[in-house]
Write an enzyme that holds these catalytic residues in place. Sequence first.
Site, PDB file in Angstrom:
ATOM      1  N   CYS A  57      18.771  38.331  20.499  1.00  0.00           N
ATOM      2  CA  CYS A  57      18.265  37.311  19.575  1.00  0.00           C
ATOM      3  C   CYS A  57      16.756  37.430  19.436  1.00  0.00           C
ATOM      4  O   CYS A  57      16.022  37.396  20.419  1.00  0.00           O
ATOM      5  CB  CYS A  57      18.643  35.922  20.089  1.00  0.00           C
ATOM      6  SG  CYS A  57      17.895  34.584  19.141  1.00  0.00           S
ATOM      7  N   TYR A  88      19.355  36.562   6.600  1.00  0.00           N
ATOM      8  CA  TYR A  88      19.836  36.376   7.967  1.00  0.00           C
ATOM      9  C   TYR A  88      21.359  36.325   8.017  1.00  0.00           C
ATOM     10  O   TYR A  88      21.988  36.963   8.867  1.00  0.00           O
ATOM     11  CB  TYR A  88      19.244  35.085   8.532  1.00  0.00           C
ATOM     12  CG  TYR A  88      19.749  34.711   9.900  1.00  0.00           C
ATOM     13  CD1 TYR A  88      19.394  35.453  11.022  1.00  0.00           C
ATOM     14  CD2 TYR A  88      20.563  33.601  10.085  1.00  0.00           C
ATOM     15  CE1 TYR A  88      19.845  35.115  12.288  1.00  0.00           C
ATOM     16  CE2 TYR A  88      21.018  33.247  11.348  1.00  0.00           C
ATOM     17  CZ  TYR A  88      20.661  34.006  12.440  1.00  0.00           C
ATOM     18  OH  TYR A  88      21.102  33.663  13.693  1.00  0.00           O
ATOM     19  N   GLU A 100      18.553  42.785  14.669  1.00  0.00           N
ATOM     20  CA  GLU A 100      17.507  41.767  14.755  1.00  0.00           C
ATOM     21  C   GLU A 100      16.376  42.336  15.605  1.00  0.00           C
ATOM     22  O   GLU A 100      16.592  42.697  16.764  1.00  0.00           O
ATOM     23  CB  GLU A 100      18.027  40.490  15.417  1.00  0.00           C
ATOM     24  CG  GLU A 100      18.943  39.669  14.551  1.00  0.00           C
ATOM     25  CD  GLU A 100      19.169  38.267  15.124  1.00  0.00           C
ATOM     26  OE1 GLU A 100      18.382  37.832  15.992  1.00  0.00           O
ATOM     27  OE2 GLU A 100      20.131  37.624  14.706  1.00  0.00           O
ATOM     28  N   ASP A 135      25.605  36.714  22.872  1.00  0.00           N
ATOM     29  CA  ASP A 135      25.379  37.081  21.474  1.00  0.00           C
ATOM     30  C   ASP A 135      26.063  38.424  21.223  1.00  0.00           C
ATOM     31  O   ASP A 135      25.636  39.453  21.748  1.00  0.00           O
ATOM     32  CB  ASP A 135      23.883  37.192  21.179  1.00  0.00           C
ATOM     33  CG  ASP A 135      23.186  35.837  21.210  1.00  0.00           C
ATOM     34  OD1 ASP A 135      23.859  34.833  20.954  1.00  0.00           O
ATOM     35  OD2 ASP A 135      21.983  35.798  21.484  1.00  0.00           O
ATOM     36  N   TYR A 140      22.719  42.623  17.608  1.00  0.00           N
ATOM     37  CA  TYR A 140      22.135  42.305  18.913  1.00  0.00           C
ATOM     38  C   TYR A 140      22.014  43.539  19.801  1.00  0.00           C
ATOM     39  O   TYR A 140      21.804  43.422  21.000  1.00  0.00           O
ATOM     40  CB  TYR A 140      22.967  41.230  19.616  1.00  0.00           C
ATOM     41  CG  TYR A 140      23.066  39.952  18.823  1.00  0.00           C
ATOM     42  CD1 TYR A 140      21.924  39.206  18.535  1.00  0.00           C
ATOM     43  CD2 TYR A 140      24.288  39.499  18.343  1.00  0.00           C
ATOM     44  CE1 TYR A 140      22.004  38.042  17.799  1.00  0.00           C
ATOM     45  CE2 TYR A 140      24.375  38.328  17.612  1.00  0.00           C
ATOM     46  CZ  TYR A 140      23.238  37.601  17.339  1.00  0.00           C
ATOM     47  OH  TYR A 140      23.308  36.441  16.605  1.00  0.00           O
ATOM     48  N   CYS A 203      17.271  30.480  23.488  1.00  0.00           N
ATOM     49  CA  CYS A 203      16.801  31.818  23.866  1.00  0.00           C
ATOM     50  C   CYS A 203      17.832  32.411  24.812  1.00  0.00           C
ATOM     51  O   CYS A 203      18.022  31.915  25.933  1.00  0.00           O
ATOM     52  CB  CYS A 203      15.439  31.749  24.541  1.00  0.00           C
ATOM     53  SG  CYS A 203      14.867  33.367  25.136  1.00  0.00           S
ATOM     54  N   CYS A 212      11.122  48.049  35.954  1.00  0.00           N
ATOM     55  CA  CYS A 212      10.956  49.324  35.261  1.00  0.00           C
ATOM     56  C   CYS A 212       9.817  50.111  35.895  1.00  0.00           C
ATOM     57  O   CYS A 212       8.679  49.606  35.951  1.00  0.00           O
ATOM     58  CB  CYS A 212      10.679  49.071  33.781  1.00  0.00           C
ATOM     59  SG  CYS A 212      10.533  50.591  32.819  1.00  0.00           S
TER      60      CYS A 212
END
Length: 214
Positions: A57, A88, A100, A135, A140, A203, A212
């Site tokens: 998202c 959208y 997105e 999602d 996504y 969110c 990472c």
Amino acid sequence: MSIFDRHRTPAVIPTAEQALPGRSEKMPVPAEHTVLKTPMVGPFPADFQQLVFGLGCFWGAERKFWQQAGVYTTAVGYCGGYTPNPSYHEVCSGMTGHNEVVLVVFDPAIISAKKLLTVFWESHNPTEGMRQGNDIGTQYRSGIYCSDEAQLALAKASAEQYQQALSKAGLPEISTEIVMAAEFYYAEDYHQQYLDKNPGGYCGLGGTGVSCPL
């Protein structure tokens, strides 16, 4: 609009022939970023660089990047598909091929592309294919869309490094799409800096918890 409307899209990217036709009219774009107070549309300073990221998202994804020192501006939108100037709802239908995404314009003298890639990898789960958490759908998917060959090489190398860390943690293969950027289409005004305008808004981002090693 219910967030649950966001979870009912196909898991296969359509072909160019199957994609919706779109339109020639561009989406109106606000003149100024609500947080950074900078222009959202170029031309940008000549020595600045651009990267486009898809990590689920785009509401929460944009916030991750505007919080980074050295980022000049951000905008949410769509890329990686076929439909010109999509809406959208068209993207959420799964019939545009788009993802997105967040456009990130940054000053490389302050923040490096490597640092932005670290934010990208650690802010979502890049192993989930056509989804991010709850999602579900092609819009996504995890993606890095590069402006030049140097960025492309760096992004691919970063994926190899992060894969080693993920594998050690018992996680599966990265499914991130890493390609040269096609045209970026701005999303509607109400999506831009959504979580600044709606601090309690949805969110769905969640990382793997694996650092990472860039």
